[in-house]
Design an enzyme around this catalytic site. Structure first.
Site: not given
Ligand code: GAL
Length: 346
Positions: A78, A104, A178, A180, A250, A313
């Site tokens: 952000r 992002h 990003h 997971y 987060d 990340e």
């Molecule tokens: C992460 C961010 C989260 C959320 C996610 C997307 O990188 O820190 O808060 O926005 O991306 O779902």
């Protein structure tokens, strides 16, 4: 080693799926939609296990979640109020109507673009070279930015990401990936029983909007102390203001050292039959634990449980444009941006 190109029909309009397989039978599927990883399928005790979250079609990314496995840019995380300055020149980015910040790089950024793709095959590794030209002023960012993201799969079971970029005007650049991870291969199991190691003495404190406050706090005596490998449940199950605020992690962790000699983070599967080591030259890693609650999408036919994945990340910590001590993400025309992150599967 070989890269197989799978027809567009299968993945979606203009989106092509590339399948990379190494000599150990490890398969990585990637797509030019968002320069994204879709599958990472690892042989474990004779079975095939997909250890990342991803969808079967391009359409599902568009309708469910565009960030899964994608390249994020121009700026990960952000930017508070969407505003920043470079050399006393002020810029304002479009902001989200919900919280007034820019996440992002703004909606439909790198993760939503169709990137050009080229294949490179060598004896010990195969690569897909993605490139995208972000025009001057795109989403409010100055400068025409030529970005390349190279995904390589090696016979040492490494997924290497190389980022390269150049700009024709001073701008901001802080990309990440990003992906997971869920090392059980089962999206109905939370990552609570995974263990995590992170070589970080400090993390960046966030507020209720998940923007960083400027405070870098010691992990000492907090559930964020992963300097010895620990279960994720100790985060999910403790009452600590920072993880209660966002229902998990987060947060940016400030890495104690960078480079490729030792891993800065390690995720270990509950049965300890698999682990992923992360190596990077970036100074921080943002760890997000997929706290989607009831909103979790269906992933390959199963509903994603809360905390059903964990991101690593790598980047400069969000807050770099506002606070001293968070690093620098300004890219000048004289400099070529270059960085590398490796995820090694053991
Ligand atoms: C992460 C961010 C989260 C959320 C996610 C997307 O990188 O820190 O808060 O926005 O991306 O779902």
């Amino acid at each position: 080693m070989k890269v197989l190109k799978i027809s567009n029909q299968k993945f979606g309009e203009n989106a092509i799926l590339y399948s990379l397989t190494n000599d150990n039978g490890l398969t990585m599927n990637v797509t030019n939609l968002g320069a994204r990883i879709v599958d990472l399928i690892v042989p474990v005790n004779g079975e095939k296990r997909n250890i990342i979250l991803g969808f079967d079609t391009a359409e599902e990314y568009l309708s469910k979640d565009m960030y899964f496995g994608a390249t994020i840019g121009r700026v990960a995380g952000r930017i508070k109020d969407g505003s920043f300055s470079i050399d006393n020149h002020k810029y304002q980015l479009p902001v989200s109507p919900e919280n007034g910040h820019t996440l992002h790089g703004g909606p439909e950024s790198f993760e939503a673009k169709i990137w050009e793709a080229e294949i490179e095959e060598k004896s010990n590794q195969v690569s897909v070279i993605f490139s995208y030209m972000s025009p001057d002023g795109e989403h409010g960012f100055p400068g025409e930015l030529k970005a390349r993201v190279i995904y390589s799969l090696t016979n040492a079971n490494e997924w290497i990401i190389d980022y390269q970029a150049e700009t024709d005007q001073p701008t901001l650049y802080n990309p990440t990936n990003h992906v997971y991870f869920n090392l059980t291969g089962d999206v109905t199991q939370s990552v609570g029983e995974h263990e995590l190691f992170v070589d970080a003495d400090r993390f960046a404190v966030v507020d209720s909007d998940t923007t960083v406050t400027g405070e870098l706090r010691s992990v000492d005596e907090t559930p964020f102390d992963f300097r010895e490998s620990k279960s994720m449940n100790q985060v999910f199950e403790t009452r600590y203001e920072q993880n209660n605020l966002v229902d998990g992690l987060d947060h940016p962790f400030i890495l104690n050292r960078t480079g490729f000699d030792q891993p800065q983070a390690i995720i270990t599967a509950p049965k300890k039959d698999l682990s992923v080591e992360m190596y990077t030259d970036r100074p921080a890693v943002v760890i997000f634990t997929a706290q989607f609650g009831e909103m979790g999408p269906e992933v390959r036919g199963e509903k994603l449980v809360n905390h059903g994945g964990l991101t690593l990340e790598t980047q400069v910590s969000p807050g770099a444009v506002e606070f001293d001590g968070f690093g620098d993400i300004i890219l000048y025309p004289e400099t070529i941006y270059q960085s590398r992150t490796i995820y090694k599967i053991n």
